[in-house]
Design a protein around this motif. Structure first.
Motif, PDB file in Angstrom:
ATOM      1  N   ILE A 197       0.843  -1.207   0.000  1.00  0.00           N
ATOM      2  CA  ILE A 197       0.000   0.000   0.000  1.00  0.00           C
ATOM      3  C   ILE A 197       0.870   1.247   0.000  1.00  0.00           C
ATOM      4  CG2 ILE A 197      -1.652   1.332   1.383  1.00  0.00           C
ATOM      5  CD1 ILE A 197      -2.789  -1.370   2.346  1.00  0.00           C
ATOM      6  N   TRP A 198       1.922   1.224   0.806  1.00  0.00           N
ATOM      7  CA  TRP A 198       2.819   2.379   0.915  1.00  0.00           C
ATOM      8  C   TRP A 198       3.562   2.606  -0.397  1.00  0.00           C
ATOM      9  CZ3 TRP A 198       8.299   3.124   2.517  1.00  0.00           C
ATOM     10  CH2 TRP A 198       8.522   4.416   3.018  1.00  0.00           C
ATOM     11  N   ILE A 199       4.028   1.528  -1.029  1.00  0.00           N
ATOM     12  CA  ILE A 199       4.717   1.633  -2.319  1.00  0.00           C
ATOM     13  C   ILE A 199       3.786   2.216  -3.372  1.00  0.00           C
ATOM     14  CG2 ILE A 199       5.668   0.246  -4.215  1.00  0.00           C
ATOM     15  CD1 ILE A 199       6.824  -1.611  -1.993  1.00  0.00           C
ATOM     16  N   ALA A 200       2.539   1.777  -3.377  1.00  0.00           N
ATOM     17  CA  ALA A 200       1.569   2.303  -4.346  1.00  0.00           C
ATOM     18  C   ALA A 200       1.362   3.803  -4.149  1.00  0.00           C
ATOM     19  CB  ALA A 200       0.241   1.552  -4.216  1.00  0.00           C
ATOM     20  N   GLY A 201       1.311   4.242  -2.897  1.00  0.00           N
ATOM     21  CA  GLY A 201       1.131   5.668  -2.630  1.00  0.00           C
ATOM     22  C   GLY A 201       2.310   6.497  -3.114  1.00  0.00           C
ATOM     23  N   ILE A 202       3.515   6.007  -2.877  1.00  0.00           N
ATOM     24  CA  ILE A 202       4.705   6.726  -3.348  1.00  0.00           C
ATOM     25  C   ILE A 202       4.734   6.767  -4.868  1.00  0.00           C
ATOM     26  CG2 ILE A 202       7.227   6.598  -3.508  1.00  0.00           C
ATOM     27  CD1 ILE A 202       7.299   5.726  -0.637  1.00  0.00           C
ATOM     28  N   ALA A 203       4.373   5.652  -5.511  1.00  0.00           N
ATOM     29  CA  ALA A 203       4.363   5.605  -6.978  1.00  0.00           C
ATOM     30  C   ALA A 203       3.359   6.598  -7.558  1.00  0.00           C
ATOM     31  CB  ALA A 203       4.048   4.192  -7.451  1.00  0.00           C
ATOM     32  N   ASP A 204       2.184   6.695  -6.961  1.00  0.00           N
ATOM     33  CA  ASP A 204       1.181   7.660  -7.429  1.00  0.00           C
ATOM     34  C   ASP A 204       1.704   9.087  -7.309  1.00  0.00           C
ATOM     35  OD1 ASP A 204      -0.609   5.680  -8.067  1.00  0.00           O
ATOM     36  OD2 ASP A 204      -1.745   5.836  -6.191  1.00  0.00           O
ATOM     37  N   LYS A 205       2.376   9.378  -6.192  1.00  0.00           N
ATOM     38  CA  LYS A 205       2.927  10.716  -5.993  1.00  0.00           C
ATOM     39  C   LYS A 205       4.010  11.030  -7.036  1.00  0.00           C
ATOM     40  CE  LYS A 205       3.731  14.564  -3.637  1.00  0.00           C
ATOM     41  NZ  LYS A 205       4.871  15.075  -4.429  1.00  0.00           N
ATOM     42  N   LEU A 206       4.877  10.043  -7.301  1.00  0.00           N
ATOM     43  CA  LEU A 206       5.910  10.235  -8.313  1.00  0.00           C
ATOM     44  C   LEU A 206       5.294  10.446  -9.703  1.00  0.00           C
ATOM     45  CD1 LEU A 206       8.770   7.704  -7.485  1.00  0.00           C
ATOM     46  CD2 LEU A 206       8.905  10.194  -7.507  1.00  0.00           C
ATOM     47  N   GLY A 207       4.265   9.664  -9.991  1.00  0.00           N
ATOM     48  CA  GLY A 207       3.610   9.789 -11.296  1.00  0.00           C
ATOM     49  C   GLY A 207       3.059  11.170 -11.512  1.00  0.00           C
ATOM     50  N   GLU A 208       2.471  11.761 -10.501  1.00  0.00           N
ATOM     51  CA  GLU A 208       1.920  13.121 -10.620  1.00  0.00           C
ATOM     52  C   GLU A 208       3.037  14.139 -10.791  1.00  0.00           C
ATOM     53  OE1 GLU A 208      -1.208  14.250 -10.862  1.00  0.00           O
ATOM     54  OE2 GLU A 208      -1.769  12.137 -11.004  1.00  0.00           O
ATOM     55  N   THR A 209       4.117  13.970 -10.038  1.00  0.00           N
ATOM     56  CA  THR A 209       5.236  14.910 -10.140  1.00  0.00           C
ATOM     57  C   THR A 209       5.874  14.859 -11.528  1.00  0.00           C
ATOM     58  OG1 THR A 209       5.721  14.754  -7.781  1.00  0.00           O
ATOM     59  CG2 THR A 209       7.493  15.538  -9.205  1.00  0.00           C
ATOM     60  N   LEU A 210       6.104  13.663 -12.041  1.00  0.00           N
ATOM     61  CA  LEU A 210       6.794  13.500 -13.307  1.00  0.00           C
ATOM     62  C   LEU A 210       5.894  13.797 -14.507  1.00  0.00           C
ATOM     63  CD1 LEU A 210       8.781  10.274 -12.441  1.00  0.00           C
ATOM     64  CD2 LEU A 210       9.672  12.604 -12.600  1.00  0.00           C
ATOM     65  N   ARG A 211       4.583  13.879 -14.266  1.00  0.00           N
ATOM     66  CA  ARG A 211       3.653  14.202 -15.347  1.00  0.00           C
ATOM     67  C   ARG A 211       3.779  15.673 -15.728  1.00  0.00           C
ATOM     68  NH1 ARG A 211      -1.155  11.670 -16.591  1.00  0.00           N
ATOM     69  NH2 ARG A 211      -1.065  10.540 -14.612  1.00  0.00           N
ATOM     70  N   LEU A 212       4.190  16.518 -14.785  1.00  0.00           N
ATOM     71  CA  LEU A 212       4.243  17.952 -14.989  1.00  0.00           C
ATOM     72  C   LEU A 212       5.401  18.345 -15.895  1.00  0.00           C
ATOM     73  CD1 LEU A 212       3.544  19.071 -11.306  1.00  0.00           C
ATOM     74  CD2 LEU A 212       1.894  18.819 -13.180  1.00  0.00           C
TER      75      LEU A 212
END
Length: 212
Positions: A197-212
């Motif tokens: 669950i924690w890994i998924a949360g970090i991945a989602d955060k990274l995905g949003e950051t790198l999308r910009l």
């Protein structure tokens, strides 16, 4: 299924003794009508000792027993980061990878997005990921993580030649709809549900950051 910790009772003893000592001190204080200087000093020492025991017990609870199946991954420690990324993205990747390497059983990881490797960190293989294999591609296509609990038993492990060759477990975690984090563990069946669950949360955060 995780193996029972044979030292569980020992880890709990400082908490139990510290809590009991603190309770008895409180009862003794409430039951004493005339408090002498000697008793006051004794109470202070007792409170300090109880607090130290409780703190020791809490620290011991954080110590995770080493899996008997854990291995030392083959390779050299390294940190490769794409140079052309914005500073904010570099900082986010460095922060996220540090958290994953220090707070989970992950010993090596690769971040892939838009057809290239953005980051490699931890114990590194001499080979670099060139293209997603079938397993990683399935995680990207379905947008669902894939957890290979014992990589050495999977015929498809050959696609992970960019990880240490004795990697024991792998998670392919989608990072938005354009990337994925591949995490390598040094022991089979070692990621907990909370880790996932924690890994998924970090991945989602990274995905949003790198999308910009």
């Amino acid at each position: 299924m995780s193996k029972a910790d044979p030292n569980r009772v020992l880890r709990l003893m400082p908490l139990a003794v510290g809590g009991l000592g603190g309770t008895l001190l409180l009862i003794n204080r409430l039951a004493t009508s005339n408090l002498t200087d000697f008793q006051a000093r004794s109470d202070v020492v007792g409170v300090i000792l109880s607090a130290v025991l409780i703190l020791t017990g809490l620290l011991w609870q954080r110590i995770q027993p080493r899996s008997p199946d854990a291995v030392i991954l083959n390779g050299e420690e390294g940190f490769d980061l794409a140079e052309d990324l914005p500073d904010a993205a570099k900082l986010e990747l460095a922060w996220a990878s540090h958290l994953l390497l220090t707070n989970t059983v992950t010993r090596s990881l690769v971040v892939w997005q838009d057809g290239r490797v953005l980051l490699r960190r931890g114990v590194l293989s001499p080979k670099v990921m060139k293209t997603p294999g079938p397993i990683v591609q399935r995680a990207l296509d379905t947008q669902k993580p894939i957890y290979l609990v014992n990589l050495q038993l999977y015929p498809g492990k050959i696609e992970f030649d960019y990880l240490p060759d004795n990697t024991q477990g792998v998670i392919c975690q989608p990072m938005g709809d354009r990337g994925v984090i591949i995490l390598a563990a040094n022991a089979p069946r070692s990621y907990t549900r909370q880790d996932e669950i924690w890994i998924a949360g970090i991945a989602d955060k990274l995905g949003e950051t790198l999308r910009l």
